[in-house]
Motif scaffolding. Structure first.
Motif, PDB file in Angstrom:
ATOM      1  N   ILE A  90      73.433   1.623  98.775  1.00 27.50           N
ATOM      2  CA  ILE A  90      74.454   0.607  99.035  1.00 27.50           C
ATOM      3  C   ILE A  90      74.506  -0.313  97.821  1.00 27.50           C
ATOM      4  O   ILE A  90      73.460  -0.802  97.362  1.00 27.50           O
ATOM      5  CB  ILE A  90      74.131  -0.226 100.298  1.00 27.50           C
ATOM      6  CG1 ILE A  90      73.944   0.677 101.520  1.00 27.50           C
ATOM      7  CG2 ILE A  90      75.220  -1.265 100.544  1.00 27.50           C
ATOM      8  CD1 ILE A  90      73.412  -0.027 102.758  1.00 27.50           C
ATOM      9  N   GLN A  91      75.718  -0.540  97.315  1.00 28.15           N
ATOM     10  CA  GLN A  91      75.906  -1.436  96.184  1.00 28.15           C
ATOM     11  C   GLN A  91      76.932  -2.501  96.548  1.00 28.15           C
ATOM     12  O   GLN A  91      77.889  -2.217  97.262  1.00 28.15           O
ATOM     13  CB  GLN A  91      76.373  -0.684  94.945  1.00 28.15           C
ATOM     14  CG  GLN A  91      75.333   0.273  94.406  1.00 28.15           C
ATOM     15  CD  GLN A  91      75.835   1.011  93.191  1.00 28.15           C
ATOM     16  OE1 GLN A  91      76.957   1.484  93.168  1.00 28.15           O
ATOM     17  NE2 GLN A  91      74.993   1.095  92.172  1.00 28.15           N
ATOM     18  N   GLU A  92      76.725  -3.709  96.011  1.00 29.49           N
ATOM     19  CA  GLU A  92      77.623  -4.833  96.260  1.00 29.49           C
ATOM     20  C   GLU A  92      78.325  -5.200  94.958  1.00 29.49           C
ATOM     21  O   GLU A  92      77.686  -5.357  93.918  1.00 29.49           O
ATOM     22  CB  GLU A  92      76.825  -6.022  96.773  1.00 29.49           C
ATOM     23  CG  GLU A  92      77.670  -7.257  97.022  1.00 29.49           C
ATOM     24  CD  GLU A  92      76.812  -8.431  97.444  1.00 29.49           C
ATOM     25  OE1 GLU A  92      76.769  -8.722  98.639  1.00 29.49           O
ATOM     26  OE2 GLU A  92      76.175  -9.045  96.550  1.00 29.49           O
ATOM     27  N   TYR A  93      79.645  -5.356  95.041  1.00 31.73           N
ATOM     28  CA  TYR A  93      80.471  -5.739  93.904  1.00 31.73           C
ATOM     29  C   TYR A  93      81.232  -7.008  94.264  1.00 31.73           C
ATOM     30  O   TYR A  93      81.656  -7.166  95.407  1.00 31.73           O
ATOM     31  CB  TYR A  93      81.521  -4.658  93.606  1.00 31.73           C
ATOM     32  CG  TYR A  93      80.970  -3.328  93.181  1.00 31.73           C
ATOM     33  CD1 TYR A  93      81.050  -2.920  91.860  1.00 31.73           C
ATOM     34  CD2 TYR A  93      80.392  -2.454  94.103  1.00 31.73           C
ATOM     35  CE1 TYR A  93      80.573  -1.686  91.464  1.00 31.73           C
ATOM     36  CE2 TYR A  93      79.905  -1.221  93.712  1.00 31.73           C
ATOM     37  CZ  TYR A  93      79.991  -0.843  92.391  1.00 31.73           C
ATOM     38  OH  TYR A  93      79.517   0.385  92.000  1.00 31.73           O
ATOM     39  N   LEU A  94      81.451  -7.869  93.304  1.00 32.62           N
ATOM     40  CA  LEU A  94      82.348  -9.002  93.489  1.00 32.62           C
ATOM     41  C   LEU A  94      83.726  -8.579  93.005  1.00 32.62           C
ATOM     42  O   LEU A  94      83.862  -7.967  91.943  1.00 32.62           O
ATOM     43  CB  LEU A  94      81.854 -10.225  92.723  1.00 32.62           C
ATOM     44  CG  LEU A  94      80.562 -10.818  93.277  1.00 32.62           C
ATOM     45  CD1 LEU A  94      80.061 -11.935  92.386  1.00 32.62           C
ATOM     46  CD2 LEU A  94      80.743 -11.318  94.686  1.00 32.62           C
ATOM     47  N   LEU A  95      84.754  -8.896  93.807  1.00 29.85           N
ATOM     48  CA  LEU A  95      86.111  -8.417  93.547  1.00 29.85           C
ATOM     49  C   LEU A  95      87.086  -9.570  93.380  1.00 29.85           C
ATOM     50  O   LEU A  95      86.876 -10.654  93.915  1.00 29.85           O
ATOM     51  CB  LEU A  95      86.586  -7.558  94.721  1.00 29.85           C
ATOM     52  CG  LEU A  95      85.684  -6.421  95.187  1.00 29.85           C
ATOM     53  CD1 LEU A  95      86.266  -5.772  96.435  1.00 29.85           C
ATOM     54  CD2 LEU A  95      85.481  -5.413  94.087  1.00 29.85           C
ATOM     55  N   ASN A  96      88.193  -9.274  92.692  1.00 27.94           N
ATOM     56  CA  ASN A  96      89.290 -10.245  92.671  1.00 27.94           C
ATOM     57  C   ASN A  96      90.245  -9.902  93.813  1.00 27.94           C
ATOM     58  O   ASN A  96      90.010  -8.960  94.572  1.00 27.94           O
ATOM     59  CB  ASN A  96      89.993 -10.281  91.308  1.00 27.94           C
ATOM     60  CG  ASN A  96      90.749  -9.006  90.983  1.00 27.94           C
ATOM     61  OD1 ASN A  96      91.041  -8.167  91.835  1.00 27.94           O
ATOM     62  ND2 ASN A  96      91.083  -8.857  89.715  1.00 27.94           N
ATOM     63  N   ALA A  97      91.323 -10.642  93.937  1.00 27.93           N
ATOM     64  CA  ALA A  97      92.250 -10.479  95.064  1.00 27.93           C
ATOM     65  C   ALA A  97      92.986  -9.146  95.049  1.00 27.93           C
ATOM     66  O   ALA A  97      93.572  -8.751  96.050  1.00 27.93           O
ATOM     67  CB  ALA A  97      93.256 -11.624  95.075  1.00 27.93           C
ATOM     68  N   ASN A  98      92.936  -8.421  93.934  1.00 29.08           N
ATOM     69  CA  ASN A  98      93.585  -7.112  93.841  1.00 29.08           C
ATOM     70  C   ASN A  98      92.612  -5.955  94.052  1.00 29.08           C
ATOM     71  O   ASN A  98      92.988  -4.797  93.930  1.00 29.08           O
ATOM     72  CB  ASN A  98      94.264  -6.954  92.475  1.00 29.08           C
ATOM     73  CG  ASN A  98      95.346  -7.975  92.269  1.00 29.08           C
ATOM     74  OD1 ASN A  98      96.106  -8.278  93.185  1.00 29.08           O
ATOM     75  ND2 ASN A  98      95.413  -8.524  91.072  1.00 29.08           N
ATOM     76  N   GLY A  99      91.353  -6.276  94.301  1.00 23.33           N
ATOM     77  CA  GLY A  99      90.360  -5.233  94.524  1.00 23.33           C
ATOM     78  C   GLY A  99      89.712  -4.722  93.258  1.00 23.33           C
ATOM     79  O   GLY A  99      88.987  -3.731  93.284  1.00 23.33           O
ATOM     80  N   GLU A 100      89.927  -5.412  92.143  1.00 19.25           N
ATOM     81  CA  GLU A 100      89.302  -5.017  90.888  1.00 19.25           C
ATOM     82  C   GLU A 100      87.929  -5.677  90.796  1.00 19.25           C
ATOM     83  O   GLU A 100      87.751  -6.821  91.193  1.00 19.25           O
ATOM     84  CB  GLU A 100      90.167  -5.453  89.707  1.00 19.25           C
ATOM     85  CG  GLU A 100      91.537  -4.804  89.715  1.00 19.25           C
ATOM     86  CD  GLU A 100      92.537  -5.525  88.828  1.00 19.25           C
ATOM     87  OE1 GLU A 100      92.315  -6.720  88.501  1.00 19.25           O
ATOM     88  OE2 GLU A 100      93.540  -4.905  88.479  1.00 19.25           O
TER      89      GLU A 100
END
Length: 166
Positions: A90-100
């Motif tokens: 399981i990995q966690e990413y921080l995203l912007n409002a467009n899912g990038e």
């Protein structure tokens, strides 16, 4: 008339193509819950491990799902119904409002989890990396990528949760 028929046929082919690349987690017989509230997710087909756009389908009009809010400290439960994977990450990413994704692979967090029978549990923790955005907003979009291995078969499962910054 031929142009209209070609246009309709093209739209059908595109729709089938999109739906074959993205499937609901229900196709895998997996449920995702945060503190007993069901969270939408999807299984992706043929994704590279380092794909920066892996969360984009969750934000595209054809395949978007509702992003729900979860407090820091909430427990996430992944429940595999019929077929238990041999291994998951399981990995966690921080995203912007467009899912990038906002940052490089260095800032991707491997999420520790526990397993009890056919369920996997992890806690949504405060993110030190999110502090880089502290002046921009008060909430974070976190994308979770689960790699589930079934023998030689690998499934990529994604879901997105909005959390408070602090």
């Amino acid at each position: 008339m031929k142009r209209r028929l070609l246009l309709i046929l093209s739209l059908i082919v595109i729709s089938v193509g999109i739906s074959s690349c993205v499937r609901s987690v229900n196709d895998l017989e997996l449920t995702i819950n945060v503190n007993d509230e069901k969270i939408d997710g999807m299984v992706l087909q043929d994704t590279a491990d380092n794909d920066k756009n892996v969360f984009k389908p969750a934000f595209e009009k054809e395949t978007a799902f509702e992003v729900k809010h979860a407090d820091l400290g909430s427990i996430v439960t992944l429940s595999f119904i019929n077929k238990l994977p041999d291994k998951i990450t399981i990995q966690e990413y921080l995203l912007n409002a467009n899912g990038e994704t906002l940052y490089t692979d260095i800032e991707v967090k491997d999420v520790p989890f526990t397993q009890e029978q056919s369920k996997y549990f992890f806690t949504i923790e405060k993110s030190i990396i999110a502090g880089l955005n502290s002046g921009l907003h008060t909430t974070d979009l976190r994308g979770y990528k689960v790699l589930a291995f079934f023998g030689n078969d690998k499934k990529t499962i994604i879901f997105v949760i909005e959390t408070d910054f602090e």
